[in-house]
Design an enzyme around this catalytic site. Sequence first.
Site, PDB file in Angstrom:
ATOM      1  N   GLU A  40       0.832  -1.207   0.000  1.00 28.95           N
ATOM      2  CA  GLU A  40       0.000   0.000   0.000  1.00 28.95           C
ATOM      3  C   GLU A  40       0.871   1.263   0.000  1.00 28.95           C
ATOM      4  O   GLU A  40       1.924   1.308   0.627  1.00 28.95           O
ATOM      5  CB  GLU A  40      -0.868  -0.042   1.267  1.00 28.95           C
ATOM      6  CG  GLU A  40      -1.760   1.144   1.516  1.00 28.95           C
ATOM      7  CD  GLU A  40      -2.500   1.023   2.845  1.00 28.95           C
ATOM      8  OE1 GLU A  40      -3.547   1.675   2.984  1.00 28.95           O
ATOM      9  OE2 GLU A  40      -2.039   0.280   3.745  1.00 28.95           O
ATOM     10  N   LYS A 107      -9.578   2.402  -2.171  1.00 28.45           N
ATOM     11  CA  LYS A 107      -9.831   1.756  -0.877  1.00 28.45           C
ATOM     12  C   LYS A 107     -11.218   2.121  -0.350  1.00 28.45           C
ATOM     13  O   LYS A 107     -11.518   3.286  -0.108  1.00 28.45           O
ATOM     14  CB  LYS A 107      -8.754   2.182   0.115  1.00 28.45           C
ATOM     15  CG  LYS A 107      -8.753   1.442   1.441  1.00 28.45           C
ATOM     16  CD  LYS A 107      -7.556   1.923   2.269  1.00 28.45           C
ATOM     17  CE  LYS A 107      -7.391   1.154   3.572  1.00 28.45           C
ATOM     18  NZ  LYS A 107      -6.208   1.684   4.326  1.00 28.45           N
ATOM     19  N   CYS A 141      -5.412  -3.150   2.529  1.00 26.51           N
ATOM     20  CA  CYS A 141      -5.179  -3.133   3.973  1.00 26.51           C
ATOM     21  C   CYS A 141      -6.465  -3.341   4.802  1.00 26.51           C
ATOM     22  O   CYS A 141      -6.979  -4.441   4.884  1.00 26.51           O
ATOM     23  CB  CYS A 141      -4.465  -1.842   4.357  1.00 26.51           C
ATOM     24  SG  CYS A 141      -3.535  -1.960   5.915  1.00 26.51           S
TER      25      CYS A 141
END
Length: 253
Positions: A40, A107, A141
């Site tokens: 990331e 995300k 994540c």
Amino acid sequence: MKIGLLQYSPVWEDKEANKQKILSFVEKTEEKIDLLILPEMSLTGFTMNSEQFAEGIGGDTFRFFSALAQEKSFDVFVGIIERGKQKPFNTLLHINSKGNLIKLYRKVHPFSYSKENLFYNAGSKPVTTKIKKNLIGLSICYDLRFPELYRKYAKKHVHLIVDIANWPDTRIEHWRTLLKARAIENQCYVAGVNRVGDDPKLHYNGCTSFYDPMGNLLAEVVEEEKLLIVEMNKNYVNEVREKFPFLDDMKMI
């Protein structure tokens, strides 16, 4: 399909230094891979200085990895800070071996515990992409804690789920457990690519890992910088799903 999972310690907020570090791993690797996956926010670390490092999807980071992808003839999954109209996005780019942008994933779940949501906009949808007939679901994540996203990928019968991360060592057993769970429940390969080293607040021990559709850990690297090369076989995904047709009973209620 051969996949390179690059676990490294990024120099904090220094894009140029991190480009050189990435090149050093790629250049000394003799084995041919089809896909390179980076952690990331690949060139900055998990910074909240989002406006300072934000760029367009065709910006400097894209151009660097586009050239690298063409030179090495592999696809790349790289994390960038994408400029947005209100706030930037924490974004994953899929660049193919011809240097073209194929897909981008924003995300969906900014990490509110660290106030990421104050500095980054949330994405709004799951995204799949394809490499050599392998269908891949994308995530970043903190997304890993929300299985609802991955069930959408299971409904599309993805062969591989990817999660790129900056996941600290204090909660690393959650990382391991959740990656394994995502593999088992969705009957597909799962690649989790984390960083190592330290940022101004946290330590990271990596545990970049690769699970098969039965939840078996096929490869893992801990507390070191390494390009971990793994191989997936989409036919095995199909075999597992035929032998154990659990996804046929899934109800999205």
